[in-house]
Write a protein that holds these residues in place. Structure first.
Motif, PDB file in Angstrom:
ATOM      1  N   GLU A 109      52.962  72.522  20.175  1.00  0.00           N
ATOM      2  CA  GLU A 109      51.891  73.462  19.852  1.00  0.00           C
ATOM      3  C   GLU A 109      52.415  74.714  19.139  1.00  0.00           C
ATOM      4  O   GLU A 109      51.653  75.423  18.475  1.00  0.00           O
ATOM      5  CB  GLU A 109      51.126  73.866  21.123  1.00  0.00           C
ATOM      6  CG  GLU A 109      51.973  74.409  22.242  1.00  0.00           C
ATOM      7  CD  GLU A 109      52.511  73.343  23.192  1.00  0.00           C
ATOM      8  OE1 GLU A 109      52.849  73.684  24.328  1.00  0.00           O
ATOM      9  OE2 GLU A 109      52.594  72.167  22.782  1.00  0.00           O
ATOM     10  N   VAL A 159      41.047  71.995  15.162  1.00  0.00           N
ATOM     11  CA  VAL A 159      41.706  70.817  15.728  1.00  0.00           C
ATOM     12  C   VAL A 159      41.657  69.663  14.735  1.00  0.00           C
ATOM     13  O   VAL A 159      42.656  68.964  14.525  1.00  0.00           O
ATOM     14  CB  VAL A 159      41.020  70.408  17.052  1.00  0.00           C
ATOM     15  CG1 VAL A 159      41.484  69.024  17.502  1.00  0.00           C
ATOM     16  CG2 VAL A 159      41.295  71.440  18.143  1.00  0.00           C
ATOM     17  N   VAL A 177      44.988  67.736  13.277  1.00  0.00           N
ATOM     18  CA  VAL A 177      45.255  66.322  13.552  1.00  0.00           C
ATOM     19  C   VAL A 177      45.298  65.506  12.264  1.00  0.00           C
ATOM     20  O   VAL A 177      46.126  64.608  12.113  1.00  0.00           O
ATOM     21  CB  VAL A 177      44.189  65.758  14.517  1.00  0.00           C
ATOM     22  CG1 VAL A 177      44.338  64.238  14.678  1.00  0.00           C
ATOM     23  CG2 VAL A 177      44.302  66.436  15.892  1.00  0.00           C
ATOM     24  N   MET A 225      41.838  60.625  18.899  1.00  0.00           N
ATOM     25  CA  MET A 225      41.318  61.578  19.879  1.00  0.00           C
ATOM     26  C   MET A 225      40.930  60.857  21.158  1.00  0.00           C
ATOM     27  O   MET A 225      41.136  61.358  22.266  1.00  0.00           O
ATOM     28  CB  MET A 225      40.125  62.337  19.300  1.00  0.00           C
ATOM     29  CG  MET A 225      40.489  63.239  18.123  1.00  0.00           C
ATOM     30  SD  MET A 225      41.763  64.482  18.510  1.00  0.00           S
ATOM     31  CE  MET A 225      40.782  65.673  19.402  1.00  0.00           C
ATOM     32  N   PRO A 236      42.858  75.166  17.574  1.00  0.00           N
ATOM     33  CA  PRO A 236      43.803  74.546  18.514  1.00  0.00           C
ATOM     34  C   PRO A 236      44.516  75.574  19.384  1.00  0.00           C
ATOM     35  O   PRO A 236      44.998  75.248  20.473  1.00  0.00           O
ATOM     36  CB  PRO A 236      44.786  73.806  17.594  1.00  0.00           C
ATOM     37  CG  PRO A 236      44.667  74.497  16.275  1.00  0.00           C
ATOM     38  CD  PRO A 236      43.242  74.945  16.174  1.00  0.00           C
ATOM     39  N   GLU A 239      45.704  70.435  26.694  1.00  0.00           N
ATOM     40  CA  GLU A 239      44.911  70.005  25.543  1.00  0.00           C
ATOM     41  C   GLU A 239      45.694  70.190  24.243  1.00  0.00           C
ATOM     42  O   GLU A 239      45.645  69.337  23.352  1.00  0.00           O
ATOM     43  CB  GLU A 239      43.605  70.795  25.498  1.00  0.00           C
ATOM     44  CG  GLU A 239      42.605  70.395  26.572  1.00  0.00           C
ATOM     45  CD  GLU A 239      41.409  71.338  26.633  1.00  0.00           C
ATOM     46  OE1 GLU A 239      40.338  70.901  27.087  1.00  0.00           O
ATOM     47  OE2 GLU A 239      41.558  72.519  26.236  1.00  0.00           O
ATOM     48  N   VAL A 287      46.599  67.366  21.445  1.00  0.00           N
ATOM     49  CA  VAL A 287      46.259  67.519  20.031  1.00  0.00           C
ATOM     50  C   VAL A 287      47.498  67.274  19.175  1.00  0.00           C
ATOM     51  O   VAL A 287      47.442  66.592  18.142  1.00  0.00           O
ATOM     52  CB  VAL A 287      45.673  68.925  19.755  1.00  0.00           C
ATOM     53  CG1 VAL A 287      45.646  69.216  18.252  1.00  0.00           C
ATOM     54  CG2 VAL A 287      44.264  69.026  20.329  1.00  0.00           C
ATOM     55  N   SER A 324      48.159  64.357  16.325  1.00  0.00           N
ATOM     56  CA  SER A 324      48.552  64.638  14.943  1.00  0.00           C
ATOM     57  C   SER A 324      49.701  63.748  14.480  1.00  0.00           C
ATOM     58  O   SER A 324      49.917  63.575  13.277  1.00  0.00           O
ATOM     59  CB  SER A 324      48.936  66.113  14.791  1.00  0.00           C
ATOM     60  OG  SER A 324      50.158  66.399  15.454  1.00  0.00           O
TER      61      SER A 324
END
Length: 268
Positions: A85, A93, A97, A117, A132, A139, A143, A147
């Motif tokens: 992250e 988001v 991704v 997802m 994001p 979370e 994510v 990606s």
């Protein structure tokens, strides 16, 4: 054989990996273990083509990983950092991704976005337009995973994927890796907590001070004495030690967590 030296040729040079050589078969699941400073993260950076070894060569899918490899080779390799992250940059988001998917010209990207997802257990319709950076830690981790999964890499490399995750987050990671493995994808996981993945692994690599001290199957790894594992720099006061004792008694790993709980509660 590969050797990597940081700041090579300067007064500050530091050898991170030394004469390291091994091979993982397609569809294998490799656990990379070792204490802090053992060279695990350096190995992953080299294996993904993000760094070039000081000496030696690395091959993936029979192609030399030189200058990151060809675009086709880069598409076949995905890497997820310990805190992925921290590399977020997109405003939503969905943009985050889809970014790699656009670069690799993945067809039906909208459909693929919904698929990944769902794979990581996040509601696309609810969070696609959210930042994001405003998600919870778990979370954000998922994510970041999505990606990478968006372009369906055949080799997936993960550095400490369970860091900062709760038990349910770890279960979700295991489900994703199980699905990839079932589809003959190759998985490499570097971790301080091998107990979360030993039942899924086909091979174990242990590094100590940049050198390979063990490479082999899970059974062979668990048959090592506690003294030898401690010499490798591994910690046995958690579930790894418990799993080892279970394996020594039953000749297998537990099929369910309840088996290990019962074993820890007095079956020993």
């Amino acid at each position: 054989m590969v050797t990597h030296i940081y700041n090579f040729g300067s007064p500050y040079e530091r050898k991170a990996l030394e004469v390291l050589s091994f091979e993982i078969p397609k569809g294998g699941f490799l656990l990379v273990l070792g204490g802090n400073g053992s060279g695990k993260t350096t190995l992953l950076m080299l294996a993904s083509g993000l760094m070039k070894p000081t000496f030696g060569e690395i091959y993936a899918f029979n192609e030399k990983l030189e200058n990151g490899g060809s675009k086709n080779l880069r598409k076949r390799i995905g890497i997820l950092f310990q805190f992925p992250e921290n590399q977020f940059f997109a405003e939503t988001v969905e943009e985050e991704v889809k970014y790699a998917g656009k670069n690799f010209e993945i067809p039906s990207l909208e459909k693929r976005f919904d698929e990944v997802m769902q794979m990581v257990g996040l509601p696309a319709e609810k969070i696609a337009n959210l930042s994001p950076f405003k998600l919870s830690g778990g979370e954000m981790r998922r994510v970041a995973f999505a990606s990478v999964l968006i372009y369906s890499p055949e080799l997936l490399i993960l550095d400490e994927p369970t860091a900062s995750l709760d038990y349910m987050g770890i279960i979700q990671i295991r489900k994703i890796l199980s699905k990839i493995h079932e589809n003959n994808g190759t998985v490499v996981v570097s971790t301080h907590w091998p107990e979360y993945f030993l039942d899924m692994a086909s091979h174990v690599l242990v590094l100590k001070e940049g050198r390979k001290v063990f490479f082999g199957g899970v059974r062979e790894f668990l048959l090592h004495s506690e003294k030898k594992l401690l010499e490798y720099g591994l910690t046995l006061d958690g579930e790894l030690g418990l799993l080892k004792h279970f394996f020594e008694k039953h000749g297998r790993l537990p099929e369910k967590r309840s088996e290990l709980t019962k074993f820890n509660g007095g079956e020993r």
